[in-house]
Design a protein around this motif. Structure first.
Motif, mmCIF file in Angstrom:
data_model
loop_
_atom_site.group_PDB
_atom_site.id
_atom_site.type_symbol
_atom_site.label_atom_id
_atom_site.label_comp_id
_atom_site.label_asym_id
_atom_site.label_seq_id
_atom_site.Cartn_x
_atom_site.Cartn_y
_atom_site.Cartn_z
ATOM 1 N N SER A 186 11.400 -12.737 -13.147
ATOM 2 C CA SER A 186 11.757 -12.426 -11.514
ATOM 3 C C SER A 186 10.728 -12.990 -10.717
ATOM 4 N N LEU A 187 9.405 -12.697 -11.123
ATOM 5 C CA LEU A 187 8.159 -13.054 -10.374
ATOM 6 C C LEU A 187 7.268 -13.855 -11.088
ATOM 7 N N LEU A 188 7.364 -15.359 -10.669
ATOM 8 C CA LEU A 188 6.415 -16.230 -11.353
ATOM 9 C C LEU A 188 5.136 -16.472 -10.636
ATOM 10 N N VAL A 189 4.024 -16.361 -11.444
ATOM 11 C CA VAL A 189 2.795 -16.549 -10.885
ATOM 12 C C VAL A 189 1.903 -17.617 -11.580
ATOM 13 N N THR A 221 8.478 -2.374 -8.738
ATOM 14 C CA THR A 221 7.493 -2.410 -9.993
ATOM 15 C C THR A 221 8.186 -2.850 -11.034
ATOM 16 N N ARG A 222 9.624 -2.599 -11.264
ATOM 17 C CA ARG A 222 10.357 -2.949 -12.489
ATOM 18 C C ARG A 222 10.668 -4.402 -12.565
ATOM 19 N N LEU A 273 -1.702 -6.577 -10.785
ATOM 20 C CA LEU A 273 -0.320 -6.241 -10.988
ATOM 21 C C LEU A 273 -0.018 -4.941 -11.764
ATOM 22 N N ARG A 274 -0.872 -4.993 -12.917
ATOM 23 C CA ARG A 274 -0.816 -4.010 -13.971
ATOM 24 C C ARG A 274 -0.933 -2.482 -13.225
ATOM 25 N N ASP A 275 -2.339 -2.729 -12.509
ATOM 26 C CA ASP A 275 -2.622 -1.364 -11.518
ATOM 27 C C ASP A 275 -1.692 -0.950 -10.523
ATOM 28 N N ALA A 276 -0.681 -1.953 -10.168
ATOM 29 C CA ALA A 276 0.321 -1.412 -9.086
ATOM 30 C C ALA A 276 1.450 -0.974 -9.817
ATOM 31 N N GLY A 277 1.602 -1.108 -11.403
ATOM 32 C CA GLY A 277 2.929 -0.621 -11.967
ATOM 33 C C GLY A 277 3.809 -1.433 -12.564
ATOM 34 N N PHE A 278 3.177 -2.914 -12.347
ATOM 35 C CA PHE A 278 4.131 -3.656 -13.248
ATOM 36 C C PHE A 278 3.835 -3.894 -14.507
ATOM 37 N N GLY A 302 -22.232 -7.632 -8.916
ATOM 38 C CA GLY A 302 -20.961 -8.407 -9.058
ATOM 39 C C GLY A 302 -19.741 -7.723 -8.194
ATOM 40 N N HIS A 303 -18.829 -8.371 -7.588
ATOM 41 C CA HIS A 303 -17.752 -8.029 -6.900
ATOM 42 C C HIS A 303 -16.622 -8.725 -7.310
ATOM 43 N N ASN A 304 -15.578 -8.203 -7.050
ATOM 44 C CA ASN A 304 -14.066 -9.093 -7.297
ATOM 45 C C ASN A 304 -13.322 -8.858 -5.928
ATOM 46 N N THR A 305 -13.468 -9.612 -4.930
ATOM 47 C CA THR A 305 -12.535 -9.577 -3.923
ATOM 48 C C THR A 305 -11.025 -9.996 -4.193
ATOM 49 N N ASP A 306 -11.056 -11.070 -5.125
ATOM 50 C CA ASP A 306 -9.618 -11.496 -5.470
ATOM 51 C C ASP A 306 -8.744 -10.450 -5.841
ATOM 52 N N TYR A 307 -9.282 -9.556 -6.544
ATOM 53 C CA TYR A 307 -8.362 -8.409 -7.036
ATOM 54 C C TYR A 307 -7.798 -7.551 -5.793
ATOM 55 N N ALA A 308 -8.631 -7.107 -4.809
ATOM 56 C CA ALA A 308 -8.098 -6.725 -3.617
ATOM 57 C C ALA A 308 -7.303 -7.199 -2.814
ATOM 58 N N ALA A 309 -7.387 -8.592 -2.526
ATOM 59 C CA ALA A 309 -6.616 -9.485 -1.715
ATOM 60 C C ALA A 309 -5.150 -9.481 -2.500
ATOM 61 N N VAL A 310 -5.278 -9.680 -3.635
ATOM 62 C CA VAL A 310 -3.871 -9.768 -4.506
ATOM 63 C C VAL A 310 -3.310 -8.509 -4.428
ATOM 64 N N ALA A 311 -3.917 -7.354 -4.484
ATOM 65 C CA ALA A 311 -3.224 -6.024 -4.526
ATOM 66 C C ALA A 311 -2.725 -5.881 -3.347
ATOM 67 N N SER A 312 -3.387 -6.420 -2.179
ATOM 68 C CA SER A 312 -2.813 -6.015 -0.742
ATOM 69 C C SER A 312 -1.351 -6.949 -0.877
ATOM 70 N N LEU A 313 -1.477 -8.047 -0.962
ATOM 71 C CA LEU A 313 -0.403 -8.836 -0.872
ATOM 72 C C LEU A 313 0.771 -8.738 -1.882
ATOM 73 N N ILE A 314 0.525 -8.121 -2.851
ATOM 74 C CA ILE A 314 1.674 -7.382 -3.720
ATOM 75 C C ILE A 314 2.292 -6.393 -3.108
ATOM 76 N N ALA A 315 1.384 -5.559 -2.439
ATOM 77 C CA ALA A 315 2.136 -4.150 -2.138
ATOM 78 C C ALA A 315 2.632 -4.578 -0.642
ATOM 79 N N ASP A 316 2.257 -5.457 -0.131
ATOM 80 C CA ASP A 316 3.152 -5.732 1.075
ATOM 81 C C ASP A 316 4.469 -6.671 0.984
ATOM 82 N N SER A 317 4.535 -7.276 -0.267
ATOM 83 C CA SER A 317 5.854 -8.093 -0.665
ATOM 84 C C SER A 317 7.010 -7.276 -0.755
ATOM 85 N N GLY A 318 6.932 -5.915 -1.290
ATOM 86 C CA GLY A 318 7.965 -4.855 -1.304
ATOM 87 C C GLY A 318 8.426 -5.063 -2.668
ATOM 88 N N LEU A 319 8.016 -6.096 -3.496
ATOM 89 C CA LEU A 319 8.866 -6.201 -5.055
ATOM 90 C C LEU A 319 8.769 -4.882 -5.610
#
Length: 272
Positions: free
Chosen positions: A180-183, A121-122, A141-146, A102-119
């Protein structure tokens, strides 16, 4: 492509409670464009254990997994890759010689999009929903520092469990929650669903936010995304997520990574 199907053609598939056409159109477009001897078909099932046994027994190369099977399939496969093990949620099964991982490619996709958003982490986050996709988004989001977030979920058991996993708070509804971020990781706004045409957050909540993220991909322009655009808010759409995660699935199944121009053509075809 159909006329070329033969005894050596590799089959890939998807399992979902409500199968859509995106994966079928996206994957088959790439197979044909790249001359790969694969074919992809979407399925639903009321017998998950039987379906997973079929993947192994029929040497089906790969299977995309959608709601409500992302967690239930874990006990039926042979092991998890780190992307899935970290969040206890699977959206892709890869069959290698009868061994199902089992893999999770959703996780990788979301991590990439959040990184590109420039938002920053505060930024405080409100994430509505607590299912398998919710795990992928919250943990990315957690692993990106939010660190400042709230899981908003009516299901107290699932909501509190995900909140603990992310290190966030839990609330049954948006009353008293500001972010400030609604998901949105629920089916609210999804075509064909019982809440099609509805908003996952109120207009006031959207107006107060800095960025809106809706994982619903059909339609790409959900009621929430349309409202956010009308209010001049930046957005991340489910269409962006579904394309990125589907590319990673394609690579896992075939070992081939298409170029960006071909990916864009496949996405336009699949989302048309």
């Amino acid at each position: 492509m159909t006329a070329r199907i033969n005894r050596d053609t590799r089959l890939c598939m998807s399992l979902s409670a409500r199968p859509g056409n995106f994966g079928t159109r996206f994957q088959n477009y790439l197979y044909e464009a790249l001359g790969l001897d694969y074919v992809y078909k979407a399925f639903s099932t009321t017998d998950l254990a039987g379906a997973i046994t079929g993947i192994r027994a029929l040497d089906i190369r790969g299977c995309a997994v959608s709601m409500p099977f992302k967690e239930a399939c874990i006990a039926l496969i042979d092991g998890l890759e780190p992307s899935a093990a970290a969040i206890d949620s699977v959206n892709t099964i890869v069959n290698t010689g009868g061994v199902l991982r089992g893999h999770n490619t959703d996780y990788a996709a979301v991590a990439s999009l959040i990184a590109d958003s420039g938002l920053s982490t505060r930024t405080c986050v409100a994430l509505r929903g607590s299912g398998g996709m919710g795990k992928a988004v919250a943990c990315a989001l957690r692993d990106a520092g939010f660190a400042d977030g709230t899981i908003v979920a009516r299901n107290a058991v699932a909501g509190q469990r995900l909140a603990r996993q992310a290190g966030w708070a839990w609330a049954a509804d948006m009353g008293g929650v500001s972010a400030s971020l609604l998901v949105n990781v629920t089916p609210v706004g999804m075509d064909g669903g019982p809440e099609a045409g509805q908003l996952a957050f109120t207009e006031a909540e959207v107006a107060a936010a800095d960025l809106i993220f809706d994982v619903v991909a059909i339609p790409v322009e959900t009621p929430l995304i349309r409202l956010a655009r009308a209010l001049g808010k930046p957005v991340i759409t489910g269409g962006q997520v579904i394309v990125l995660q589907a590319v990673e699935q394609f690579v896992l199944y075939t070992g081939v990574r298409p170029d960006q121009a071909l990916i864009a053509k496949a996405a336009a075809h699949a989302l048309a």
